[in-house]
Design an enzyme around this catalytic site. Structure first.
Site, PDB file in Angstrom:
ATOM      1  N   SER A 188      22.577 -21.657 136.523  1.00 55.70           N
ATOM      2  CA  SER A 188      22.345 -20.820 137.709  1.00 55.70           C
ATOM      3  C   SER A 188      23.228 -19.575 137.720  1.00 55.70           C
ATOM      4  CB  SER A 188      22.528 -21.627 138.990  1.00 55.70           C
ATOM      5  OG  SER A 188      23.799 -22.229 139.039  1.00 55.70           O
ATOM      6  N   HIS A 245      20.267 -29.749 136.529  1.00 54.17           N
ATOM      7  CA  HIS A 245      21.361 -28.954 137.119  1.00 54.17           C
ATOM      8  C   HIS A 245      21.511 -29.395 138.583  1.00 54.17           C
ATOM      9  CE1 HIS A 245      24.134 -25.737 137.575  1.00 54.17           C
ATOM     10  NE2 HIS A 245      23.331 -24.699 137.610  1.00 54.17           N
ATOM     11  N   HIS A 303      27.974 -34.054 131.227  1.00 53.14           N
ATOM     12  CA  HIS A 303      28.219 -32.647 131.537  1.00 53.14           C
ATOM     13  C   HIS A 303      28.304 -31.854 130.235  1.00 53.14           C
ATOM     14  CE1 HIS A 303      29.895 -29.039 133.411  1.00 53.14           C
ATOM     15  NE2 HIS A 303      29.339 -29.517 134.507  1.00 53.14           N
ATOM     16  N   ARG A 352      35.828 -33.106 141.073  1.00 50.34           N
ATOM     17  CA  ARG A 352      35.083 -32.942 142.330  1.00 50.34           C
ATOM     18  C   ARG A 352      34.480 -34.290 142.747  1.00 50.34           C
ATOM     19  NH1 ARG A 352      30.972 -28.487 140.498  1.00 50.34           N
ATOM     20  NH2 ARG A 352      30.862 -30.039 138.836  1.00 50.34           N
ATOM     21  N   ASP A 412      27.627 -34.609 141.216  1.00 49.73           N
ATOM     22  CA  ASP A 412      26.411 -35.094 141.866  1.00 49.73           C
ATOM     23  C   ASP A 412      26.354 -36.611 142.035  1.00 49.73           C
ATOM     24  OD1 ASP A 412      25.442 -32.489 142.012  1.00 49.73           O
ATOM     25  OD2 ASP A 412      24.623 -32.607 139.992  1.00 49.73           O
TER      26      ASP A 412
HETATM   27  N1  CMX Z   1      21.927 -40.249 130.784  1.00 51.02           N
HETATM   28  C1  CMX Z   1      21.248 -40.456 129.631  1.00 51.02           C
HETATM   29  N2  CMX Z   1      21.328 -39.647 128.564  1.00 51.02           N
HETATM   30  C2  CMX Z   1      22.179 -38.620 128.651  1.00 51.02           C
HETATM   31  C3  CMX Z   1      22.962 -38.370 129.789  1.00 51.02           C
HETATM   32  C4  CMX Z   1      22.788 -39.222 130.891  1.00 51.02           C
HETATM   33  N3  CMX Z   1      23.415 -39.016 132.048  1.00 51.02           N
HETATM   34  N4  CMX Z   1      23.706 -37.269 129.571  1.00 51.02           N
HETATM   35  C5  CMX Z   1      23.409 -36.843 128.330  1.00 51.02           C
HETATM   36  N5  CMX Z   1      22.478 -37.651 127.785  1.00 51.02           N
HETATM   37  C6  CMX Z   1      21.798 -37.487 126.487  1.00 51.02           C
HETATM   38  C7  CMX Z   1      21.060 -36.159 126.474  1.00 51.02           C
HETATM   39  O1  CMX Z   1      19.811 -36.265 127.143  1.00 51.02           O
HETATM   40  C8  CMX Z   1      20.950 -35.910 124.989  1.00 51.02           C
HETATM   41  O2  CMX Z   1      19.935 -36.733 124.470  1.00 51.02           O
HETATM   42  P1  CMX Z   1      18.825 -36.129 123.428  1.00 51.02           P
HETATM   43  O3  CMX Z   1      19.636 -35.554 122.304  1.00 51.02           O
HETATM   44  O4  CMX Z   1      18.011 -37.320 123.061  1.00 51.02           O
HETATM   45  O5  CMX Z   1      18.091 -35.073 124.197  1.00 51.02           O
HETATM   46  C9  CMX Z   1      22.265 -36.481 124.451  1.00 51.02           C
HETATM   47  O6  CMX Z   1      22.758 -37.370 125.456  1.00 51.02           O
HETATM   48  C10 CMX Z   1      23.321 -35.423 124.174  1.00 51.02           C
HETATM   49  O7  CMX Z   1      23.480 -34.626 125.346  1.00 51.02           O
HETATM   50  P2  CMX Z   1      24.928 -34.068 125.755  1.00 51.02           P
HETATM   51  O8  CMX Z   1      25.384 -33.136 124.672  1.00 51.02           O
HETATM   52  O9  CMX Z   1      25.824 -35.204 126.107  1.00 51.02           O
HETATM   53  O10 CMX Z   1      24.648 -33.314 127.114  1.00 51.02           O
HETATM   54  P3  CMX Z   1      24.046 -31.849 127.351  1.00 51.02           P
HETATM   55  O11 CMX Z   1      25.178 -30.887 127.348  1.00 51.02           O
HETATM   56  O12 CMX Z   1      22.896 -31.567 126.454  1.00 51.02           O
HETATM   57  O13 CMX Z   1      23.471 -31.991 128.820  1.00 51.02           O
HETATM   58  C11 CMX Z   1      23.512 -32.664 131.109  1.00 51.02           C
HETATM   59  C12 CMX Z   1      24.320 -32.065 129.952  1.00 51.02           C
HETATM   60  C13 CMX Z   1      24.336 -32.554 132.398  1.00 51.02           C
HETATM   61  C14 CMX Z   1      22.213 -31.847 131.286  1.00 51.02           C
HETATM   62  C15 CMX Z   1      23.200 -34.157 130.759  1.00 51.02           C
HETATM   63  O14 CMX Z   1      24.405 -34.873 130.659  1.00 51.02           O
HETATM   64  C16 CMX Z   1      22.288 -34.801 131.802  1.00 51.02           C
HETATM   65  O15 CMX Z   1      21.067 -34.668 131.688  1.00 51.02           O
HETATM   66  N6  CMX Z   1      22.875 -35.514 132.827  1.00 51.02           N
HETATM   67  C17 CMX Z   1      22.095 -36.089 133.903  1.00 51.02           C
HETATM   68  C18 CMX Z   1      21.678 -35.009 134.890  1.00 51.02           C
HETATM   69  C19 CMX Z   1      22.867 -34.475 135.683  1.00 51.02           C
HETATM   70  O16 CMX Z   1      23.690 -35.214 136.190  1.00 51.02           O
HETATM   71  N7  CMX Z   1      22.914 -33.135 135.821  1.00 51.02           N
HETATM   72  C20 CMX Z   1      23.916 -32.464 136.676  1.00 51.02           C
HETATM   73  C21 CMX Z   1      25.003 -31.762 135.887  1.00 51.02           C
HETATM   74  C22 CMX Z   1      25.907 -30.986 136.795  1.00 51.02           C
HETATM   75  C23 CMX Z   1      25.294 -29.658 137.127  1.00 51.02           C
HETATM   76  O17 CMX Z   1      25.115 -28.823 136.216  1.00 51.02           O
HETATM   77  O18 CMX Z   1      24.961 -29.413 138.272  1.00 51.02           O
END
Ligand code: CMX
Length: 430
Positions: A233, A263, A309, A318, A366
């Site tokens: 964002s 996000h 994250h 937080r 979150d």
């Molecule tokens: N549950 C299951 N799988 C997860 C996970 C979770 N909470 N967090 C990461 N992974 C997976 C990813 O989907 C990715 O899998 P693929 O390679 O099969 O696609 C793998 O682990 C590696 O990802 P990463 O390097 O650990 O994480 P990213 O930097 O790519 O993504 C984030 C970060 C936040 C998008 C991811 O951890 C996620 O989807 N979390 C759940 C949603 C969430 O809580 N989002 C809010 C974040 C805070 C914000 O920005 O507001």
């Protein structure tokens, strides 16, 4: 000149001196290298942006200026905006002047309500927030002055005007969206005796006898304010504003990015997740049952919302601040109990899932925020990202004001095709 304008002016001089010093030391010095994985992997870990409002350390979390989360979480949102944009907290007199200025600008034009009331009944509240801001674009002071012809070094002053006008209206706009979307549509008037977050609580109209909900909202609006420059964002907002699209366009665009489930929408998804556990297993769920449930969700290909994250590698401070608030104010709430139980089982599961591929198995902000909102009577989880947005607009505004003040150019990284990569690797496609 107002204190905030003077504070930003002085801050810009300091920041410019630092940049001059950095450039003198070595404009061509390399700080980061980009590999193929990063080109195809969301640019994760590529150091390519300067953002002087806040910094996220992988191990100690969000810093605003010299302050860690623990050191600013007791402040008012107005003080936080001052800190984000001037690098310092305001003195009492400057704070009062700033709050008074916001109060003078708080009136939302009638046409905004007309736009929002004419949307389909089930429009997502984030769409309403983004559209509400965008519908006021014609009010942009920056756009008006730019059309007249202004010097580049003064851009930030008009961007600040737009920021103050947007921030001042946000509590009324967000509360109005809540009442149109989830209530009878009757709006509650802004009260200039209340502060920014107090007004939001007042205009939402949710009963708050012991003022705990107001305390939560102050904390909520402080904790979500900014998270450096590369998140979806903030980066989107900065890219849009770098084209000199005014702040109404830029804030609306940033909010559109925040509306995504990976996000800002994750807090809505988190509460849905917790409510489902409460419905299917209750808050008395055992650790073993919860582990099995979480594994089932992962095996079905879904993410565990509120965990992971892109930058953090520890429990988000937080999250810890919200957990402390919950312990002190609603430790018996079902949602809080389930969120706490998830915290005790999810990190270990994620550590071992996907062969350790999940970079951060710990909770982000979150994972707890929605449980607290739900406990205090804000049960419409579709609305939660709007509150995240109200807070995060402070970060969008401060980042764009400082970037304008430092004369940062339009953002335009280079993209390449697969063919280009294949040629550069001297690899032939089989
Ligand atoms: N549950 C299951 N799988 C997860 C996970 C979770 N909470 N967090 C990461 N992974 C997976 C990813 O989907 C990715 O899998 P693929 O390679 O099969 O696609 C793998 O682990 C590696 O990802 P990463 O390097 O650990 O994480 P990213 O930097 O790519 O993504 C984030 C970060 C936040 C998008 C991811 O951890 C996620 O989807 N979390 C759940 C949603 C969430 O809580 N989002 C809010 C974040 C805070 C914000 O920005 O507001």
């Amino acid at each position: 000149m107002s204190s905030i304008k003077e504070g930003i002016h002085d801050h810009l001089i300091e920041l410019q001196e630092e940049i001059d010093c950095i450039f003198t030391a070595g404009r061509n010095t390399k700080v980061s290298e980009v590999n193929i994985g990063q080109i195809y992997g969301g640019m994760r870990g590529v150091v390519a942006l300067a953002c002087n409002t806040s910094y996220v350390d992988p191990y100690s979390g969000l810093h605003i200026g010299d302050y860690t989360t623990d050191n600013f979480s007791h402040k008012l949102p107005e003080e936080i905006f001052f800190l984000l944009s001037t690098g310092k907290f305001p003195e009492a007199e400057s704070l009062a002047e700033f709050q008074n200025d916001l109060n003078q600008r708080a009136q939302v034009p009638q046409y905004v309500w007309d736009v929002l009331r004419n949307l389909p009944r089930d429009t997502h509240p984030m769409t309403m927030l983004s559209l509400g801001i965008l519908s006021m674009e014609n009010e942009s002071v920056f756009k008006r002055e730019y059309q007249k012809g202004i010097e580049k070094r003064n851009y930030w002053k008009y961007t600040l005007e737009d920021a103050l006008n947007i921030l001042a209206k946000l509590p009324s706009l967000a509360a109005g969206i809540y009442r149109i979307r989830f209530g009878n549509g009757v709006l509650i008037a802004h009260d200039s005796k209340l502060d920014w977050s107090g007004n939001l609580v007042h205009m939402l109209g949710i009963p708050d006898g012991d003022k705990s909900f107001a305390d939560l909202m102050r904390l909520y609006l402080v904790l979500h304010c900014d998270h450096e420059g590369g998140n979806v964002s903030a980066f989107t907002s900065r890219v849009v504003n770098s084209a000199l699209s005014d702040l109404y366009y830029a804030v609306s665009a940033g909010l559109n990015g925040l509306a995504g489930p990976l996000h800002g929408l994750a807090n809505q998804e988190c509460l849905q997740f917790i409510l489902k556990i409460d419905e299917q297993l209750s808050d008395q769920v055992s650790e073993e049952e919860l582990k099995a449930y979480v594994l089932d969700v992962l095996d079905s290909g879904k993410v565990i919302p509120g965990y992971g994250h892109a930058v953090l590698r520890v429990t988000d401070p937080r999250f810890t601040a919200f957990m402390k608030f919950g312990e002190e104010n609603c430790s018996n709430s079902s949602c809080f109990k389930i969120a706490k139980k998830l915290f005790s089982v999810v990190p270990d599961i994620l550590k071992n899932y996907k062969e350790g591929k999940i970079a951060n198995p710990y909770p982000n902000v979150d994972a707890m925020s929605g449980s607290l909102l739900h406990h205090f009577g804000l049960k419409q989880f579709d609305y939660y990202t709007v509150l995240f947005g109200v807070s995060r607009v402070m970060g969008f505004c401060a980042q764009n004001i400082l970037a304008q003040g430092l004369g940062q150019p339009i953002i335009r990284p280079k993209s390449v095709t697969n063919k280009w990569v294949l040629e550069n690797l001297a690899v032939k496609k089989k």
